[in-house]
Structure formats: structure tokens, C-alpha cells
Write an enzyme that holds these catalytic residues in place. Structure first.
Site, short mmCIF file in Angstrom:
data_model
loop_
_atom_site.label_atom_id
_atom_site.label_comp_id
_atom_site.label_asym_id
_atom_site.label_seq_id
_atom_site.Cartn_x
_atom_site.Cartn_y
_atom_site.Cartn_z
N VAL A 1 0.83 -1.21 0.00
CA VAL A 1 0.00 0.00 0.00
C VAL A 1 0.87 1.25 0.00
O VAL A 1 0.67 2.16 -0.82
CB VAL A 1 -0.95 -0.02 1.23
CG1 VAL A 1 -1.67 1.32 1.37
CG2 VAL A 1 -1.95 -1.15 1.10
N ASP B 1 10.83 3.23 5.66
CA ASP B 1 10.49 1.91 6.20
C ASP B 1 11.54 1.53 7.24
O ASP B 1 12.71 1.91 7.12
CB ASP B 1 10.46 0.87 5.07
CG ASP B 1 9.59 -0.32 5.44
OD1 ASP B 1 8.50 -0.46 4.86
OD2 ASP B 1 9.99 -1.11 6.33
N PHE C 1 -8.39 1.74 -1.65
CA PHE C 1 -9.22 0.70 -2.26
C PHE C 1 -8.45 0.05 -3.41
O PHE C 1 -9.02 -0.28 -4.45
CB PHE C 1 -10.54 1.33 -2.77
CG PHE C 1 -11.32 2.01 -1.68
CD1 PHE C 1 -12.06 1.27 -0.76
CD2 PHE C 1 -11.29 3.39 -1.55
CE1 PHE C 1 -12.76 1.89 0.27
CE2 PHE C 1 -12.00 4.03 -0.52
CZ PHE C 1 -12.73 3.28 0.39
N PHE D 1 -17.16 -8.82 -9.35
CA PHE D 1 -17.06 -9.66 -8.16
C PHE D 1 -18.13 -10.73 -8.11
O PHE D 1 -18.67 -11.06 -7.06
CB PHE D 1 -17.07 -8.80 -6.87
CG PHE D 1 -15.69 -8.30 -6.56
CD1 PHE D 1 -15.09 -7.37 -7.39
CD2 PHE D 1 -14.97 -8.80 -5.49
CE1 PHE D 1 -13.80 -6.94 -7.16
CE2 PHE D 1 -13.67 -8.38 -5.25
CZ PHE D 1 -13.10 -7.44 -6.09
N GLY E 1 -8.83 -14.85 -0.82
CA GLY E 1 -7.64 -14.80 0.01
C GLY E 1 -7.04 -13.42 -0.06
O GLY E 1 -7.74 -12.44 -0.34
N CYS F 1 -6.20 -8.59 2.40
CA CYS F 1 -7.29 -7.71 2.86
C CYS F 1 -8.56 -8.43 3.25
O CYS F 1 -9.00 -8.35 4.40
CB CYS F 1 -7.60 -6.69 1.76
SG CYS F 1 -6.30 -5.49 1.57
N LYS G 1 -4.39 -14.47 -6.26
CA LYS G 1 -5.09 -14.08 -7.48
C LYS G 1 -4.02 -13.75 -8.51
O LYS G 1 -2.82 -13.75 -8.18
CB LYS G 1 -6.00 -12.90 -7.23
CG LYS G 1 -5.26 -11.63 -6.86
CD LYS G 1 -6.20 -10.45 -6.83
CE LYS G 1 -5.42 -9.16 -6.85
NZ LYS G 1 -6.24 -7.98 -6.92
C1 UDX Z 1 -9.11 -6.01 -2.12
C2 UDX Z 1 -10.10 -4.91 -2.50
O1 UDX Z 1 -10.65 -5.18 -3.80
C3 UDX Z 1 -9.45 -3.55 -2.47
O2 UDX Z 1 -10.40 -2.53 -2.73
C4 UDX Z 1 -8.83 -3.35 -1.08
O3 UDX Z 1 -8.24 -2.11 -0.98
C5 UDX Z 1 -7.86 -4.45 -0.76
O4 UDX Z 1 -8.55 -5.71 -0.85
P1 UDX Z 1 -7.17 -7.40 -3.30
O5 UDX Z 1 -7.08 -8.17 -2.02
O6 UDX Z 1 -5.92 -6.91 -3.93
O7 UDX Z 1 -8.11 -6.10 -3.11
O8 UDX Z 1 -7.88 -8.34 -4.36
P2 UDX Z 1 -9.30 -8.48 -5.07
O9 UDX Z 1 -9.12 -8.33 -6.53
O10 UDX Z 1 -10.33 -7.65 -4.44
O11 UDX Z 1 -9.59 -10.04 -4.78
C6 UDX Z 1 -9.71 -10.52 -3.45
C7 UDX Z 1 -10.00 -12.00 -3.45
O12 UDX Z 1 -11.29 -12.29 -3.97
C8 UDX Z 1 -9.04 -12.83 -4.30
O13 UDX Z 1 -8.77 -14.04 -3.61
C9 UDX Z 1 -9.82 -13.10 -5.57
O14 UDX Z 1 -9.40 -14.26 -6.24
C10 UDX Z 1 -11.22 -13.24 -5.01
N1 UDX Z 1 -12.28 -12.95 -6.00
C11 UDX Z 1 -12.43 -11.67 -6.48
C12 UDX Z 1 -13.15 -13.96 -6.40
O15 UDX Z 1 -13.03 -15.13 -5.98
N2 UDX Z 1 -14.14 -13.66 -7.28
C13 UDX Z 1 -14.33 -12.40 -7.78
O16 UDX Z 1 -15.29 -12.21 -8.55
C14 UDX Z 1 -13.45 -11.39 -7.37
#
Ligand code: UDX
Length: 461
Positions: A11, A30, A151, A251, A259, A262, A323
């Protein structure tokens, strides 16, 4: 504006580089001296598409610097961002001790009128608490504390910063709101909506937004389970749901469970806040349990593809990152599933385009390969866990020829059933009917024994 970013993790580093990109003078600090030295040599401590170029460009322009001396940097800053880790405690609540330490460290050096901005995801009330800590450490100083949640999604963090849906500014006084409005003026000029509210609201926005997004994923995973039982197709159902603007199409992709750094942590913190303040978040409590159960159930489903004696089988995992487009394996489905497979006596081989170094530190007895084809040689089952583009374009004919067994388990629905079965592979995916075994693939030879696999059995979850 002079900005200091305390914490050069995902971040902090991305936000710092992006703030430099929109014209501010930024010093990222850091406590990890090796990380700062590496950044000063031009080496990236994390993989984030476009970040290396962004950092190089802004360093060359003289707007971005890295320093180990947080205190001297903070002494000159108009805005000091706190982007340090807030790991989950055993009770699920976020551990804010790092952020509290950072606040007390900068208190003695802050310049008058400085604004301290909380970027890390924190429990509601943290900004107020930090205000007390700084005031205690520096009697008489005129300063503000603000909340400005991020975000950013890993893998598209730069795009998310430069083209956000909204910017949330939590400020309890005019100085803090004006400072942050100035900071984000370049983005506001491009039409990005700015939400100005109090610090407690901003803290809640962040936790509630992530909880809601995670709920969407949990919901579509449950719908996918139902599709499998009744012969539905999840993509059609998700599209039919998502085109309703009140729901939205994003989503709604089924997967092996969410996972990352966040969603798991933030949902636990949100649920903990509900318990703490007697406002139970029952949906989120259930979601957390179901998401973990899903990872376990899907690992068992892979084992069931091997019949009743999986010992000695070889499974190839394609995708270790939680991801695509990141090297992050925190709370990745692979980390839950691989030990379950190994516990059943399976040999695990693995490939990931970016996350193998991180995965090596957390997994044992896994053979890692630089190429998905070499990893799949001799496999009884190939299991796709991450939606990397590289996997979408795999040559399935070659995969089929290399594999010993003929089962491709795809927990990201990267392929269509027809294109997989055409190459003689049985295809197990999410939220669609399981494919029939291709002709001639019903008998799998392993360890000299021949066993019959269940034909086109409905997926079990
Ligand atoms: C998330 C939020 O999207 C972001 O706004 C926040 O600031 C930090 O957390 P991130 O953890 O980087 O971001 O990944 P994201 O793309 O949101 O995916 C999170 C998890 O959900 C992943 O494991 C992804 O594989 C899963 N996912 C996402 C699904 O299984 N299906 C979807 O449709 C979308």
C-alpha cells in the site's frame, strides 16, 4: 505538497509512487533497512505491474525518495501517511500496535499544522486514539489526524489509484479536510468524486466495503454450488444477476475462496467490531467460516477425483498467488489446499509465474517448476488455482499428452468444457455440470495399478 509515507509495503509503496506521479514530493520510509537500500538501487521488493517504471520515472524527476530516517523526513512533511501493517490478532481484531508505535515515533518531530493520515485499514476509533497518542507525545502541538482509506487491488493498484471510483477523506477538522482535498486536487479535476466525512465514517467505509465485496464472492460461490447440482451454468446466472445495476456485474466470479492480505483480515476485523460493540455481523461471521470451509471442501473434491486411494498420486498446482498479477500468497487457497493433498499422500508439483519465491517460504515438500508444462509432466491431476493469463492460453493438447492421468480441475473456470474434453481430458470446474470422461480415459494407470474413476459424477461439495 511535501508528503512522507511511513511503511513501504504494497500500500505505502504504490500510494507513495502514485502521489509523486500526480505532482507531490514524496519520501517513503520503512524500518526495513534492506528494503530501502534495495529501492534506492532500483530493485523492486514486490511485484506490481507498472510499479517499477512509475518509481523510476518519479525518482528521475526528483519527486520520489526512499529513506531509513523516518523522523527527519517527517519533520518537513505537510502530510505524514501511516501505511504500516495491521495484522489480525487472535480475536480477529486488527493489531494496531505498529501504527500506534509509528504515531508516537513521529510525534516529537511533526511540524506545526501537520496532518497525519491513516492509510492502513484500521478499526473504527483508531484515528481518535492516534490523536491522543500524538498529543501525549507532544504537548501543545497543533496538528490533525485524518483517515484516507485505500481501495487498491493488488495487480491493478496503479490504475485503481489514478482512476478510482471515489476518494474517501475522513477528517474531523477543516485543516485536515483542506489538506487532503489539495492533495487529491489533480484527481478531483479529472472528475473523481471525493467523499468528505468524519474519521469514524471513513474507517467504517473501508471495512464495510471490503466486507460487502467479500459477501458478493461468498454468495456467487454458493450459487455456483447450486448450479452444479441442478445443471445450471454459473456464468449465465452471474450475468443475469449482474446486469441489474443495483447488483453490478463485478465480483461475481466463482473461485476457490477469497484470500489475500485484505478480505480475510478485514472481514475478521469487521466481525470482531460487531462482537465488541454488540452489533453482531452475522452474515460476515458465516461468510468467514464458509470461505475457509470452501478451500477445504475443494481440496477434498480434488482428492475424490483420484478415487478412494490417492496415496502416491501426483497433482500439479498451477497458481500459488491468491489471485493473478501478484506475487502475494497471503491466505491463498493453495496454502490451505496443498497440505490437505499432501496429508492424503499425494505428491505436489507446482508452478506460478510470480509467486514461487513467496510460496517456497510457506510450503514444504513441494517441487517447483519454471514452466507449467514441465510441472504437469506425469501428473494424475492438474489443478488450476490462479487465473493467470498464461494459463488461459495453455496448449491443452500438449498438456493432455504430458499428463499421466486425464483430469483437469479448474477452480477459476478459465476454459470451456468443450475445449478441454476435446483434448481427451476430463474437466472439473465450478458452477457448471461436470464433463463426462472422454472415451478411453476412464482407466488411470498409477503405480502399476489400474483403477476406474467415477464417470461424470456430479461434483461434490
Ligand atoms: C481487495 C479490494 O478489492 C481492495 O479494494 C482493497 O483495498 C484491498 O482488498 P485485493 O485483495 O488486492 O483487493 O484483491 P481483489 O481483486 O479484491 O480479490 C480478493 C479475493 O477475492 C481474491 O482471492 C480473488 O481471487 C477473489 N475474488 C475476487 C473472487 O473469488 N471472485 C471475484 O469475482 C473477485
Amino acid at each position: 505538497m511535501q508528503v512522507v509515507m511511513i511503511g513501504a509495503g504494497y500500500v505505502g509503496l504504490t500510494t507513495g509512487a502514485c502521489l509523486a506521479e500526480i505532482g507531490h514530493s514524496v519520501i517513503c520510509v520503512d524500518v526495513d533497512a534492506a528494503r530501502i537500500d534495495a529501492l534506492n538501487r532500483g530493485e523492486m521488493p514486490i511485484y506490481e505491474p507498472g510499479l517499477e517504471e512509475l518509481i523510476a520515472r518519479n525518482r528521475t524527476a526528483g519527486r520520489l525518495h526512499f529513506s531509513k530516517r523516518g523522523a527527519s523526513a517527517a519533520a518537513e512533511a505537510d502530510a505524514v501517511f501511516l501505511a504500516v501493517g495491521t495484522p489480525a490478532r487472535v480475536d480477529g481484531d486488527a493489531d494496531v500496535s505498529y501504527i500506534e508505535t509509528a504515531a508516537s515515533n513521529i510525534a516529537p518531530v511533526l511540524k506545526p499544522n501537520a496532518v497525519v493520515v491513516v492509510k492502513s485499514t484500521v478499526a473504527v476509533g483508531t484515528c481518535r486514539r492516534l490523536r491522543e497518542i500524538i498529543a501525549d507525545g507532544r504537548a501543545g502541538l497543533d496538528f490533525s489526524v485524518a483517515s484516507n482509506p485505500e481501495f487498491l487491488r493488488e495487480g491493478s493498484a496503479i490504475q485503481d489509484f489514478l482512476h478510482p471510483d471515489r476518494i474517501v477523506i475522513g477528517a474531523d477538522d477543516r485543516r485536515a479536510s483542506a489538506r487532503l482535498e489539495d492533495l487529491y486536487q489533480p484527481l478531483a479535476e479529472r472528475g473523481v468524486p471525493i467523499i468528505l466525512t468524519g474519521t469514524a465514517n471513513a474507517e467504517l467505509v473501508k471495512q464495510a466495503a471490503n466486507a460487502f465485496l467479500a459477501l458478493k464472492i461468498g454468495f456467487i460461490n454458493d450459487v455456483a454450488n447450486l448450479c452444479e447440482k441442478v445443471g445450471g451454468e454459473i456464468e449465465a446466472v452471474a450475468r443475469g444477476i449482474g446486469l441489474d445495476k443495483r447488483i453490478g456485474k463485478d465480483f461475481l466470479s466463482p473461485g476457490p475462496g477469497f484470500g489475500g492480505s485484505c478480505f480475510p483480515k478485514d472481514t475478521r476485523a469487521f466481525a470482531a467490531a460487531g462482537r465488541k460493540y454488540q452489533a453482531p455481523q452475522a452474515l460476515i461471521e458465516t461468510l468467514i467460516l464458509e470461505n475457509e470451509r470452501r478451500k477445504i471442501a475443494l481440496a477434498r473434491r480434488v482428492l475424490s477425483e483420484l478415487g478412494d486411494r490417492p496415496q502416491g498420486a501426483s497433482i500439479t498446482i498451477l497458481g500459488l498467488a491468491f489471485k493473478a498479477n501478484t506475487d502475494d500468497v497471503r491466505e491463498a487457497p493453495a496454502l490451505t489446499m496443498i497440505p490437505i493433498l499432501q496429508g492424503a499422500g499425494v505428491t505436489v508439483r507446482a508452478h506460478d509465474p510470480q509467486a514461487m519465491a513467496a510460496a517456497r517460504l510457506r510450503l514444504q515438500n513441494v517441487s517447483f517448476f519454471d514452466c507449467p508444462y514441465s510441472a504437469s509432466r506425469g501428473a494424475d491431476v492438474v489443478l488450476v488455482l490462479t487465473e493467470w493469463d498464461q494459463y488461459r492460453s495453455l496448449d491443452l493438447r500438449e498438456m493432455s499428452a504430458l499428463m499421466k492421468g486425464k483430469t483437469l480441475v479448474d477452480y477459476r473456470n478459465l476454459f470451456t468444457p468443450g475445449e478441454v474434453t476435446r483434448h481427451g481430458l476430463r474437466y472439473v470446474c465450478l458452477g457448471r455440470p461436470a464433463s463426462k470422461l472422454p472415451v478411453g480415459a476412464a482407466i488411470v494407470a498409477r503405480g502399476g495399478k489400474k483403477r476406474k474413476l467415477a464417470l461424470g459424477a456430479p461434483s461434490r461439495l
